[in-house]
Design an enzyme around this catalytic site. Structure first.
Site, PDB file in Angstrom:
ATOM      1  N   HIS A   1       0.932  -1.163  -0.039  1.00 10.97           N
ATOM      2  CA  HIS A   1       0.227   0.012   0.445  1.00 10.97           C
ATOM      3  C   HIS A   1       0.801   1.364   0.017  1.00 10.97           C
ATOM      4  O   HIS A   1       1.905   1.647   1.067  1.00 10.97           O
ATOM      5  CB  HIS A   1      -1.043   0.304   1.467  1.00 10.97           C
ATOM      6  CG  HIS A   1      -1.994   1.194   0.835  1.00 10.97           C
ATOM      7  ND1 HIS A   1      -2.710   1.222   0.776  1.00 10.97           N
ATOM      8  CD2 HIS A   1      -1.920   2.676   1.899  1.00 10.97           C
ATOM      9  CE1 HIS A   1      -3.471   2.307   0.577  1.00 10.97           C
ATOM     10  NE2 HIS A   1      -3.105   3.416   1.872  1.00 10.97           N
TER      11      HIS A   1
ATOM     12  N   ASP B   1      -6.475  -2.575   4.385  1.00  9.37           N
ATOM     13  CA  ASP B   1      -4.853  -2.434   4.898  1.00  9.37           C
ATOM     14  C   ASP B   1      -5.125  -2.217   5.558  1.00  9.37           C
ATOM     15  O   ASP B   1      -4.704  -1.146   6.659  1.00  9.37           O
ATOM     16  CB  ASP B   1      -5.396  -0.522   3.792  1.00  9.37           C
ATOM     17  CG  ASP B   1      -5.582  -0.442   2.313  1.00  9.37           C
ATOM     18  OD1 ASP B   1      -5.570  -1.688   1.232  1.00  9.37           O
ATOM     19  OD2 ASP B   1      -6.257   0.121   1.800  1.00  9.37           O
TER      20      ASP B   1
HETATM   21  C1  GRF Z   1       0.751   0.414  -6.169  1.00 10.07           C
HETATM   22  O1  GRF Z   1       1.522   1.774  -5.437  1.00 10.07           O
HETATM   23  C2  GRF Z   1       0.869  -0.293  -4.947  1.00 10.07           C
HETATM   24  O2  GRF Z   1       1.035   0.466  -3.649  1.00 10.07           O
HETATM   25  C3  GRF Z   1      -1.121  -0.289  -5.080  1.00 10.07           C
HETATM   26  O3  GRF Z   1      -1.544   0.148  -6.322  1.00 10.07           O
HETATM   27  C4  GRF Z   1      -0.535   0.502  -6.714  1.00 10.07           C
HETATM   28  C5  GRF Z   1       0.297  -0.620  -7.863  1.00 10.07           C
HETATM   29  O4  GRF Z   1       0.773  -0.090  -9.624  1.00 10.07           O
HETATM   30  N1  GRF Z   1      -1.407  -0.856  -4.297  1.00 10.07           N
HETATM   31  P1  GRF Z   1       1.621  -0.966 -10.159  1.00 10.07           P
HETATM   32  O5  GRF Z   1      -0.015  -2.577 -10.464  1.00 10.07           O
HETATM   33  O6  GRF Z   1       2.583  -2.141  -9.495  1.00 10.07           O
HETATM   34  O7  GRF Z   1       2.375  -0.518 -11.328  1.00 10.07           O
END
Ligand code: GRF
Length: 205
Positions: free
Chosen positions: A109, A145
């Site tokens: 997160h 979360d």
């Molecule tokens: C990331 O910022 C993650 O923390 C959140 O969603 C985003 C996903 O990014 N849960 P990616 O698809 O891994 O580039």
């Protein structure tokens, strides 16, 4: 035998790709058994296919949560997943799912939880005016979360930051700590006591 990681995503997949790089380099002693998306056409699926990793779409639109989660569990069992990593998976998982993989589901997160859970965490942090934000890898429990925190990384918020610049700086740290957390969990190096994730003594990490 190598531990088998399953990745659940809905979009871009950069965290998945960072994990895949660490698997390929040997920094992470595991294999990625499958990448599953609830959104057809997610970029992360194409990235998986390119790497020769099984990529599966299970569309979630219009499905009831428990019924969808049961499908997910079935697919994950079919791929003999030891650990499930949510990487930008834009769906809240029901107790049906969480109980099928106790302490075996991780999430990343983009904030220092418990601050700014939910959507657009980076924007929430900017709007609140915090000077430090970051990212969190945690075990998934039945609340959003919320589960026990495995690793966090702090990132300074600069005066001129926009949602995009802050997100990019946080993302770099996400890519680093997610694999590190996976490594700790797969090595059996941590245990959960109440809410605290504690490193086992003598664990080789
Ligand atoms: C990331 O910022 C993650 O923390 C959140 O969603 C985003 C996903 O990014 N849960 P990616 O698809 O891994 O580039």
């Amino acid at each position: 035998m190598k531990k088998r990681i399953a990745i659940l995503l809905s979009g871009r997949g950069s965290n998945f790709e960072a994990i895949a790089r660490n698997v390929a380099s040997g920094a992470l002693d595991a294999e990625i058994a499958v990448v599953i998306s609830n959104r057809p056409g997610a970029a992360g699926l194409a990235a998986a296919e390119k790497l020769g990793i099984p990529a599966v779409t299970i569309p979630s639109r219009g499905m009831e949560r428990e019924a969808y989660d049961a499908l997910l569990v079935e697919e994950l069992r079919r791929h003999r997943a030891d650990l499930v990593c949510l990487a930008g998976f834009m769906r809240f998982l029901s107790p049906v799912f969480v109980r099928a993989f106790p302490n075996r589901v991780l999430n990343i997160h983009p904030s220092l939880l418990p601050s700014f859970p939910g959507l657009e965490a980076q924007r929430q942090a900017l709007e609140h005016g915090v000077k430090i934000s970051g990212c969190t890898v945690h075990f998934v429990d039945e609340d959003l979360d919320h589960g026990p925190i495995i690793l966090q990384a702090a990132v300074a918020v600069e005066d001129g930051d926009t949602e995009a610049t802050l997100s990019a700086r946080i993302l770099k740290e996400e890519h680093r700590i997610y694999s590190e957390a996976i490594r700790l969990v797969l090595a059996g190096a941590v245990r959960v006591e109440n809410r605290r994730v504690i490193q086992n003594r003598g664990a080789r990490v």
